[in-house]
Design a protein around this motif. Structure first.
Motif, short mmCIF file in Angstrom:
data_model
loop_
_atom_site.label_atom_id
_atom_site.label_comp_id
_atom_site.label_asym_id
_atom_site.label_seq_id
_atom_site.Cartn_x
_atom_site.Cartn_y
_atom_site.Cartn_z
N GLY A 163 0.82 -1.21 0.00
CA GLY A 163 0.00 0.00 0.00
C GLY A 163 0.85 1.25 0.00
N LYS A 164 1.91 1.26 0.81
CA LYS A 164 2.79 2.42 0.88
C LYS A 164 3.50 2.65 -0.45
CE LYS A 164 6.73 2.28 3.13
NZ LYS A 164 7.74 2.26 4.21
N PHE A 165 4.02 1.57 -1.07
CA PHE A 165 4.76 1.72 -2.33
C PHE A 165 3.84 2.08 -3.49
CE2 PHE A 165 7.88 -1.42 -0.29
CZ PHE A 165 8.67 -0.39 0.20
N VAL A 166 2.60 1.59 -3.47
CA VAL A 166 1.63 1.99 -4.49
C VAL A 166 1.29 3.47 -4.32
CG1 VAL A 166 -0.77 1.72 -5.26
CG2 VAL A 166 0.65 -0.30 -4.87
N GLY A 167 1.11 3.89 -3.05
CA GLY A 167 0.80 5.29 -2.79
C GLY A 167 1.90 6.24 -3.21
N SER A 168 3.16 5.80 -3.12
CA SER A 168 4.30 6.65 -3.49
C SER A 168 4.80 6.36 -4.91
CB SER A 168 5.45 6.44 -2.50
OG SER A 168 5.86 5.08 -2.48
N ASN A 169 4.09 5.48 -5.66
CA ASN A 169 4.46 5.10 -7.03
C ASN A 169 5.90 4.58 -7.13
OD1 ASN A 169 2.06 5.65 -8.55
ND2 ASN A 169 2.45 7.83 -8.25
N ASP A 170 6.28 3.78 -6.16
CA ASP A 170 7.65 3.23 -6.10
C ASP A 170 7.63 1.80 -6.63
OD1 ASP A 170 10.21 2.41 -5.50
OD2 ASP A 170 10.20 3.17 -3.45
N LYS A 171 7.71 1.66 -7.98
CA LYS A 171 7.58 0.34 -8.60
C LYS A 171 8.74 -0.57 -8.23
CE LYS A 171 5.86 -0.27 -12.75
NZ LYS A 171 5.66 -0.35 -14.23
N GLU A 172 9.95 -0.04 -8.16
CA GLU A 172 11.12 -0.86 -7.87
C GLU A 172 10.99 -1.56 -6.52
OE1 GLU A 172 15.98 -0.45 -7.22
OE2 GLU A 172 14.82 1.25 -7.98
N ASN A 173 10.65 -0.80 -5.48
CA ASN A 173 10.49 -1.40 -4.15
C ASN A 173 9.23 -2.26 -4.05
OD1 ASN A 173 12.78 -0.73 -2.56
ND2 ASN A 173 12.09 1.40 -2.51
N LEU A 174 8.22 -1.91 -4.85
CA LEU A 174 7.01 -2.73 -4.88
C LEU A 174 7.35 -4.15 -5.35
CD1 LEU A 174 3.91 -3.14 -4.83
CD2 LEU A 174 3.86 -2.28 -7.18
N ILE A 175 8.05 -4.25 -6.48
CA ILE A 175 8.43 -5.57 -7.03
C ILE A 175 9.35 -6.31 -6.07
CG2 ILE A 175 9.66 -6.72 -8.91
CD1 ILE A 175 8.71 -4.41 -10.74
N LYS A 176 10.31 -5.58 -5.51
CA LYS A 176 11.25 -6.21 -4.58
C LYS A 176 10.52 -6.77 -3.35
CE LYS A 176 15.55 -5.20 -2.06
NZ LYS A 176 16.54 -4.14 -1.73
N SER A 177 9.58 -6.00 -2.82
CA SER A 177 8.86 -6.45 -1.61
C SER A 177 8.02 -7.69 -1.90
CB SER A 177 7.97 -5.33 -1.07
OG SER A 177 6.93 -5.00 -1.97
N ILE A 178 7.38 -7.75 -3.08
CA ILE A 178 6.55 -8.90 -3.43
C ILE A 178 7.40 -10.17 -3.53
CG2 ILE A 178 5.12 -9.92 -5.24
CD1 ILE A 178 4.11 -7.07 -5.86
N LYS A 179 8.54 -10.07 -4.21
CA LYS A 179 9.42 -11.23 -4.35
C LYS A 179 9.90 -11.73 -2.99
CE LYS A 179 11.18 -10.21 -9.00
NZ LYS A 179 12.36 -9.83 -9.80
N LEU A 180 10.28 -10.81 -2.12
CA LEU A 180 10.78 -11.22 -0.80
C LEU A 180 9.67 -11.79 0.08
CD1 LEU A 180 13.32 -8.35 -0.04
CD2 LEU A 180 13.84 -10.74 -0.54
N LEU A 181 8.48 -11.24 -0.03
CA LEU A 181 7.35 -11.77 0.75
C LEU A 181 7.03 -13.21 0.36
CD1 LEU A 181 5.11 -8.58 0.67
CD2 LEU A 181 5.90 -9.71 2.77
N LEU A 182 7.03 -13.48 -0.95
CA LEU A 182 6.78 -14.85 -1.41
C LEU A 182 7.90 -15.79 -0.95
CD1 LEU A 182 5.46 -14.07 -4.99
CD2 LEU A 182 4.16 -15.18 -3.15
#
Length: 435
Positions: free
Chosen positions: A290-309
């Motif tokens: 939610g935070k990365f979507v709100g700040s339009n931070d695609k790089e950290n968004l992708i990184k966070s998803i991979k690490l969460l999985l």
């Protein structure tokens, strides 16, 4: 990123593992009273509330997503109004639940399968526990807001208090005051209001500076209200289908007799224990995504998803090993009924498969909720429930009976994981623009 994930996930894990611990204690208390009917009554009574609250659990998930996105875009005004709007919707829901309790009980008694004794005990349980609904609904709003604010410690403290109090009072009512399912219900009511009291205290103590005088125009902003209801309607449908699937599983178990119902609910405890543990990372995903979507931070968004999985997969391995090595120990802790112990062994395989099959679905749930990708998560649940679970049950159970029921449930969880994986790029990654 790993440190940030763990900072959010660990408090969630600590609070979440108290939930199946509570269910485990309830099962143990009922499992040693001598009759499988008590376990069945707790299972069916709990199913009524699971279905009921599934309609309204969107208050937690939706509030988390909107709050996290407001935080990511540094919109302090919208941060507090996301809570105000959630509470405004929660109050009429509470009134509706309490006003409709008699029709809900009668409809539940009509729809639920089980022996007359099990159904009678389940309805007694319902009429007591229903008075915890106001606290439960308000806690959805407050806990969702805390998580959206990247604060998972407060929900941890609340959950620990609720579940410890619930366990203590359930033991007192059942073992000291000689109640059965009614004692467990009274324990739940007292505990929920204790948790709500703590939540309100911590909200005022930690976030008083965010409070502003309510502006009716901002509170009832048509565009914000429309988006809130659109997202939350989709989440409500998704939650309802999920709980309906589990409720259907429970009801079909009851059709197979009190012993099979008890066995399936005991094995389901292993599913709940793992799911609540994994949900710690899913809730971290809600907050971070939610935070990365709100700040339009695609790089950290992708990184966070991979690490969460990766974290989800990593914790599924020890659970699989643990369930494979000690399945009978797990069952004996809950019940010493000889009929249950003599019939449970063929179903150990499902306990073992649960972690490795289900972890991705839990993690993706958190990712989609944080991104408020509500339409996509709704559609994946429709596919998994209507096109996979029910057809698999219809095909498999006539020949395989209880094994068919379990295989259909596992196919349902696999379908959720696969569907959300394929839809993620279009509905989450491509919806965010790089800064």
């Amino acid at each position: 990123m790993n440190r940030e994930i763990l900072k959010l996930a660990i408090p969630n894990i600590i609070s979440n593992i108290t939930i199946p611990l509570l269910g485990l204690v309830d099962m143990i208390l009922m499992g040693h009273l001598g009759s499988p009917a008590y376990i069945g009554a707790i299972a069916l009574g709990g199913t009524i509330f699971s279905v009921l609250y599934s309609f309204f659990s969107f208050l937690r998930a939706g509030t988390t997503g909107f709050t996290a996105q407001a935080l990511g875009s540094n919109d302090n005004n919208e941060i507090i109004y996301s809570l105000y709007r959630s509470l405004c919707i929660g109050i009429p829901i509470i009134i509706l639940i309490l006003a409709m309790q008699v029709p809900i009980a009668r409809l539940s008694a009509f729809l639920l399968e089980g022996s007359d004794e099990v159904k009678s005990l389940a309805i007694k349980y319902f009429y007591i526990r229903i008075w915890a609904a106001p606290a439960n609904i308000m806690l959805y709003c407050l806990n969702g807001w805390f998580v959206g604010m990247q604060n998972t410690k407060i929900p941890m403290f609340i959950a620990i208090l609720i579940n410890v109090f619930n366990i203590i009072f359930s033991i007192i009512f059942v073992l000291v005051l000689k109640q059965n399912v009614t004692g467990v219900a009274f324990g739940t009511v007292i505990a929920q209001y204790s948790g709500l009291t703590l939540a309100i205290f911590l909200l005022i103590k930690n976030y008083k500076s965010y409070f502003v005088k309510i502006n009716k125009e901002l509170l009832f902003d048509f565009g914000k209200i429309k988006r809130f209801f659109k997202v939350n309607t989709d989440l409500m449908i998704r939650s309802f289908l999920l709980i309906i699937s589990i409720a259907f599983f429970t009801n079909q178990s009851a059709k197979l007799g009190d012993n099979i119902l008890a066995i399936n609910m005991i094995i389901m405890q292993s599913f709940y224990i793992f799911s609540y543990f994994t949900d710690g990372f899913a809730y971290a995903g809600e907050a971070l995504v939610g935070k990365f979507v709100g700040s339009n931070d695609k790089e950290n968004l992708i990184k966070s998803i991979k690490l969460l999985l990766l974290w989800g997969f990593s914790i599924s391995i020890p659970f699989t090993i643990l369930y494979a090595l000690f399945p009978s120990t797990f069952v004996r802790i809950i019940s010493d009924n000889p009929n249950i112990l003599s019939e449970v062994e063929p179903y150990y395989i499902y306990m073992i498969l649960i972690p490795i099959i289900t972890f991705a679905a839990f993690i993706w749930d958190g990712v989609y909720i944080g991104a408020t990708a509500s339409k996509a998560i709704r559609n994946t649940m429709i596919i998994s429930t209507i096109l996979v679970f029910f057809p698999a049950w219809h095909i498999l159970t006539p020949r395989l009976e209880n094994h068919g029921l379990w295989i259909a449930f596992l196919c349902f969880m696999i379908a959720r994981s696969v569907a959300m994986t394929f839809m993620a790029k279009r509905n989450i990654i491509q919806s965010v623009k790089n800064n």
